[in-house]
Design an enzyme around this catalytic site. Structure first.
Site, PDB file in Angstrom:
ATOM      1  N   ASP A   1       0.814  -1.224   0.000  1.00 55.16           N
ATOM      2  CA  ASP A   1       0.000   0.000   0.000  1.00 55.16           C
ATOM      3  C   ASP A   1       0.842   1.266   0.000  1.00 55.16           C
ATOM      4  O   ASP A   1       0.453   2.292   0.566  1.00 55.16           O
ATOM      5  CB  ASP A   1      -0.970   0.002   1.208  1.00 55.16           C
ATOM      6  CG  ASP A   1      -1.820  -1.250   1.228  1.00 55.16           C
ATOM      7  OD1 ASP A   1      -2.196  -1.717   0.148  1.00 55.16           O
ATOM      8  OD2 ASP A   1      -2.097  -1.762   2.322  1.00 55.16           O
TER       9      ASP A   1
ATOM     10  N   LYS B   1       1.740   2.033  -5.180  1.00 45.88           N
ATOM     11  CA  LYS B   1       2.250   1.444  -6.436  1.00 45.88           C
ATOM     12  C   LYS B   1       1.312   1.734  -7.596  1.00 45.88           C
ATOM     13  O   LYS B   1       1.751   1.921  -8.726  1.00 45.88           O
ATOM     14  CB  LYS B   1       2.433  -0.083  -6.273  1.00 45.88           C
ATOM     15  CG  LYS B   1       3.464  -0.458  -5.224  1.00 45.88           C
ATOM     16  CD  LYS B   1       3.571  -1.953  -5.030  1.00 45.88           C
ATOM     17  CE  LYS B   1       2.374  -2.578  -4.382  1.00 45.88           C
ATOM     18  NZ  LYS B   1       2.135  -2.189  -2.987  1.00 45.88           N
TER      19      LYS B   1
ATOM     20  N   GLY C   1      -4.562  -4.313  -3.799  1.00 46.28           N
ATOM     21  CA  GLY C   1      -5.544  -3.249  -4.003  1.00 46.28           C
ATOM     22  C   GLY C   1      -4.751  -2.015  -4.384  1.00 46.28           C
ATOM     23  O   GLY C   1      -4.107  -1.415  -3.530  1.00 46.28           O
ATOM     24  N   HIS C   2      -4.721  -1.690  -5.682  1.00 49.19           N
ATOM     25  CA  HIS C   2      -3.911  -0.563  -6.168  1.00 49.19           C
ATOM     26  C   HIS C   2      -4.844   0.553  -6.611  1.00 49.19           C
ATOM     27  O   HIS C   2      -5.742   0.332  -7.426  1.00 49.19           O
ATOM     28  CB  HIS C   2      -3.028  -1.009  -7.344  1.00 49.19           C
ATOM     29  CG  HIS C   2      -1.987  -2.020  -6.942  1.00 49.19           C
ATOM     30  ND1 HIS C   2      -1.026  -2.491  -7.808  1.00 49.19           N
ATOM     31  CD2 HIS C   2      -1.736  -2.636  -5.768  1.00 49.19           C
ATOM     32  CE1 HIS C   2      -0.255  -3.349  -7.177  1.00 49.19           C
ATOM     33  NE2 HIS C   2      -0.675  -3.461  -5.939  1.00 49.19           N
TER      34      HIS C   2
ATOM     35  N   GLN D   1       1.768  -6.504  -3.564  1.00 44.32           N
ATOM     36  CA  GLN D   1       2.352  -6.647  -2.235  1.00 44.32           C
ATOM     37  C   GLN D   1       3.695  -5.905  -2.124  1.00 44.32           C
ATOM     38  O   GLN D   1       3.868  -4.901  -2.788  1.00 44.32           O
ATOM     39  CB  GLN D   1       2.500  -8.126  -1.827  1.00 44.32           C
ATOM     40  CG  GLN D   1       1.182  -8.848  -1.655  1.00 44.32           C
ATOM     41  CD  GLN D   1       0.488  -9.149  -2.967  1.00 44.32           C
ATOM     42  OE1 GLN D   1       1.054  -9.759  -3.860  1.00 44.32           O
ATOM     43  NE2 GLN D   1      -0.748  -8.730  -3.108  1.00 44.32           N
TER      44      GLN D   1
HETATM   45  P1  GDP Z   1      -0.733   0.305  -3.530  1.00 47.22           P
HETATM   46  O1  GDP Z   1      -1.353  -0.965  -3.044  1.00 47.22           O
HETATM   47  O2  GDP Z   1       0.743   0.342  -3.311  1.00 47.22           O
HETATM   48  O3  GDP Z   1      -1.097   0.640  -4.945  1.00 47.22           O
HETATM   49  O4  GDP Z   1      -1.345   1.469  -2.623  1.00 47.22           O
HETATM   50  P2  GDP Z   1      -2.903   1.652  -2.213  1.00 47.22           P
HETATM   51  O5  GDP Z   1      -3.668   2.127  -3.393  1.00 47.22           O
HETATM   52  O6  GDP Z   1      -3.395   0.428  -1.511  1.00 47.22           O
HETATM   53  O7  GDP Z   1      -2.787   2.762  -1.088  1.00 47.22           O
HETATM   54  C1  GDP Z   1      -2.219   3.996  -1.355  1.00 47.22           C
HETATM   55  C2  GDP Z   1      -3.258   5.094  -1.039  1.00 47.22           C
HETATM   56  O8  GDP Z   1      -2.590   6.332  -0.955  1.00 47.22           O
HETATM   57  C3  GDP Z   1      -4.300   5.266  -2.113  1.00 47.22           C
HETATM   58  O9  GDP Z   1      -5.502   5.687  -1.517  1.00 47.22           O
HETATM   59  C4  GDP Z   1      -3.724   6.391  -3.002  1.00 47.22           C
HETATM   60  O10 GDP Z   1      -4.731   7.126  -3.679  1.00 47.22           O
HETATM   61  C5  GDP Z   1      -3.052   7.237  -1.962  1.00 47.22           C
HETATM   62  N1  GDP Z   1      -1.849   7.952  -2.415  1.00 47.22           N
HETATM   63  C6  GDP Z   1      -0.871   7.558  -3.279  1.00 47.22           C
HETATM   64  N2  GDP Z   1       0.128   8.459  -3.328  1.00 47.22           N
HETATM   65  C7  GDP Z   1      -0.211   9.444  -2.461  1.00 47.22           C
HETATM   66  C8  GDP Z   1       0.448  10.639  -2.037  1.00 47.22           C
HETATM   67  O11 GDP Z   1       1.554  10.984  -2.449  1.00 47.22           O
HETATM   68  N3  GDP Z   1      -0.217  11.403  -1.097  1.00 47.22           N
HETATM   69  C9  GDP Z   1      -1.446  11.048  -0.590  1.00 47.22           C
HETATM   70  N4  GDP Z   1      -2.012  11.834   0.317  1.00 47.22           N
HETATM   71  N5  GDP Z   1      -2.075   9.926  -0.976  1.00 47.22           N
HETATM   72  C10 GDP Z   1      -1.460   9.137  -1.877  1.00 47.22           C
HETATM   73  P1  IMO Z   2      -0.881  -4.273  -2.265  1.00 42.72           P
HETATM   74  O1  IMO Z   2      -0.475  -4.811  -3.601  1.00 42.72           O
HETATM   75  C1  IMO Z   2      -0.914  -4.842   2.055  1.00 42.72           C
HETATM   76  C2  IMO Z   2      -1.003  -9.007   3.487  1.00 42.72           C
HETATM   77  C3  IMO Z   2      -2.253  -9.469   4.209  1.00 42.72           C
HETATM   78  C4  IMO Z   2      -1.646 -10.477   5.168  1.00 42.72           C
HETATM   79  C5  IMO Z   2      -0.553 -11.132   4.322  1.00 42.72           C
HETATM   80  C6  IMO Z   2      -0.959 -12.450   3.690  1.00 42.72           C
HETATM   81  O2  IMO Z   2      -2.175  -3.522  -2.278  1.00 42.72           O
HETATM   82  O3  IMO Z   2       0.226  -3.541  -1.596  1.00 42.72           O
HETATM   83  P2  IMO Z   2      -2.540 -13.057   1.639  1.00 42.72           P
HETATM   84  O4  IMO Z   2      -4.014 -12.820   1.432  1.00 42.72           O
HETATM   85  O5  IMO Z   2      -1.669 -12.459   0.610  1.00 42.72           O
HETATM   86  O6  IMO Z   2      -2.223 -14.509   1.887  1.00 42.72           O
HETATM   87  O7  IMO Z   2      -2.210 -12.310   3.046  1.00 42.72           O
HETATM   88  O8  IMO Z   2      -0.228 -10.193   3.323  1.00 42.72           O
HETATM   89  N1  IMO Z   2      -1.233  -8.428   2.142  1.00 42.72           N
HETATM   90  C7  IMO Z   2      -1.160  -7.120   1.865  1.00 42.72           C
HETATM   91  N2  IMO Z   2      -0.955  -6.056   2.667  1.00 42.72           N
HETATM   92  N3  IMO Z   2      -1.030  -4.671   0.724  1.00 42.72           N
HETATM   93  C8  IMO Z   2      -1.217  -5.738  -0.095  1.00 42.72           C
HETATM   94  O9  IMO Z   2      -1.222  -5.612  -1.431  1.00 42.72           O
HETATM   95  C9  IMO Z   2      -1.325  -7.026   0.463  1.00 42.72           C
HETATM   96  N4  IMO Z   2      -1.522  -8.259  -0.039  1.00 42.72           N
HETATM   97  C10 IMO Z   2      -1.451  -9.110   0.987  1.00 42.72           C
HETATM   98  O10 IMO Z   2      -2.879  -8.402   4.892  1.00 42.72           O
HETATM   99  O11 IMO Z   2      -1.011  -9.810   6.237  1.00 42.72           O
HETATM  100 MG    MG Z   3      -2.858  -1.646  -1.790  1.00 44.40          MG
END
Ligand code: GDP
Ligand code: IMO
Ligand code: MG
Length: 433
Positions: A13, A16, A40-41, A223
């Protein structure tokens, strides 16, 4: 600049999705290489916010070809839900290519994920419950179902029988559940096979030919480094290799084709699920970060655990991924803090009870679990940085924070996120040239 890997440098998270979207405008292919719909991107475009789980985030860019590589585990039901959801919002998914060698998440993998977690009780991993672990376990146990198995009824039945033979015994006798019906499972999977056919390809060949022709391929990791099955905080990890090496095995592209490895890192740290997290803040500061950063999971909605930036983790990510660049995200979230702690080392306790200070990642998980962070304090800033587009226009204390992170993380910071929107970005060095 043909082959670029983009991975998470912490526990996921990091942003990415946003970083992929940023680079996506300059690449021809975006390939996911690991994980499945546990990811979840988020990509935010104007008023629209897209949550991508199984599809590569690059799919939002209409000019490029999205690819699901062989290292991904594909839940066909989720794939079609996601495609239909995006197409109803005007995103064209017709160019999607899915590797014929990718493994399938069947409904019984989801069931097993949930019952195993319940059975583990206080030892649970805190998985996303999407069947990821059981699907990869079948792959390694050599009883997995691959996409191309869905095109041959007799062959598929044999495979499902082989896979369910042991699982049904376990479900009934150990977990007190109903056995999975083989005929029903085969029938459902065959239907998905028919729907999948137009998307299925030899994606290793496609990507290698593209790279040989001078096209640019972005390998988008799900991840993150600390969730890697080999290099992460085992057993509190996912079941794939989200580190850079996984991009090669997960797409069938050799390491000589890779020119750049970009690590996405937050200006602080978050983690979802169970497992050690040295800089975690359990009190008001953690709550403040969660609120400021909107730190709730995209896949499960769970509140993310929050803590300060951990340079030991960032340095480790630089090392195990061979990073060439960092994209530093969510710097704006720290605005308003008088002073910002940054972890530069740990005090750890060894098995013999002695305590010592380390500045590199302990390989012993018991030591890592005992780690107490050693903090350095950096002066904060109060100015709104979300409208700043040049590094030199950032407040001096913000610039100092970034330079210090760069210094202690061992890799240059080439882009800085200052908000969720596409234009909330400061590009310091080009990520594609
Ligand atoms: P990912 O799994 O690595 O793609 O990240 P997620 O989408 O799960 O979580 C990142 C969250 O931070 C999302 O809600 C993005 O919209 C938000 N986000 C990404 N870059 C920035 C940033 O530079 N500043 C802020 N405030 N939010 C950001
Ligand atoms: P993105 O791509 C954050 C965590 C789960 C759990 C562990 C194992 O959005 O960064 P799984 O269902 O993969 O067997 O769970 O990994 N986990 C993540 N945490 N971001 C993710 O993906 C994750 N994908 C799995 O919460 O601790
Ligand atoms: Mg994510």
């Amino acid at each position: 600049m043909p082959g670029i890997i983009l991975i998470g440098a912490q526990w996921g998270d990091e942003g990415k999705g946003k970083a992929t979207d940023l680079i996506g405008t300059k690449v021809d292919y975006v390939a996911r290489f690991n994980g499945g719909n546990n990811a979840g991107h988020t990509v935010v475009v104007g008023d629209e916010s897209y949550a991508l789980h199984l599809l590569p985030s690059g799919i939002i860019n209409p000019h490029l070809t999205p690819v699901i590589g062989n290292g991904v585990v594909v839940d066909p039901e989720v794939l079609f839900e996601e495609i239909e959801g995006l197409e109803s919002r005007g995103v064209d998914c017709s160019k999607l290519l899915v590797s014929s060698e990718a493994h399938v998440i069947a409904p019984y993998h989801r069931t097993l994920d949930k019952v195993t977690e319940r059975f583990l009780g206080k030892h649970k991993i805190g998985t996303t419950g999407r069947g990821i672990g059981p699907a990869y376990a079948d792959k390694i146990n050599r009883v997995g179902i691959r996409i191309h198995d869905l095109f041959n009824a007799e062959h598929l039945r044999n495979k499902v029988e082989a896979s369910l033979h042991q699982k049904n015994q376990m479900l009934v006798k150990l977990y007190n559940r109903r056995a999975i019906d083989i005929d029903e499972t085969v029938e459902d999977l065959l239907k998905y096979g028919e729907k999948l056919k137009p998307y299925v390809a030899n994606t290793s060949l496609v990507l290698n030919q593209a790279l040989d022709a001078g096209k640019t391929v972005l390998f988008e990791g799900g991840q993150a480094t600390m969730l890697d099955i080999d290099h992460g905080t085992y057993p509190f990890v996912t079941s794939s290799n989200p580190t850079a090496g996984g991009a090669c095995t997960g797409t069938g592209v050799g390491p000589t084709k890779i020119d750049r490895v970009i690590g996405v890192v937050k200006a602080y740290t978050t983690r979802v699920g169970e497992g050690p997290f040295p800089t975690e803040l359990l009190g008001d500061d953690g709550e403040w970060l969660r609120k400021q950063g909107h730190e709730f999971g995209v896949t499960t909605g769970r509140p993310r655990r929050c803590g300060w930036f951990d340079a030991v983790v960032a340095r480790y990510a630089t090392q195990v991924n061979g990073l060439t660049d960092f994209v530093l995200t969510k710097l704006d979230v720290l605005t308003g803090l008088e002073s910002i702690p940054v972890c530069v080392a740990y005090d750890v306790t060894s098995a013999d009870g002695s305590t010592h200070r380390v500045s590199e990642m302990p390989v012993d998980q018991a030591e890592f679990t005992s780690a107490t962070p050693v903090y350095e304090q950096m002066p904060g800033w109060t100015e709104d940085i979300s409208t700043v587009h040049s590094f030199d226009d950032l407040p001096q204390t913000t610039q100092n924070y970034v330079h210090r992170l760069e210094e202690i993380s061992g890799c240059r910071i080439s882009a800085i996120g200052t908000g969720p929107q596409r234009d909330h970005i400061i590009e310091v060095h080009s990520l594609t040239d």
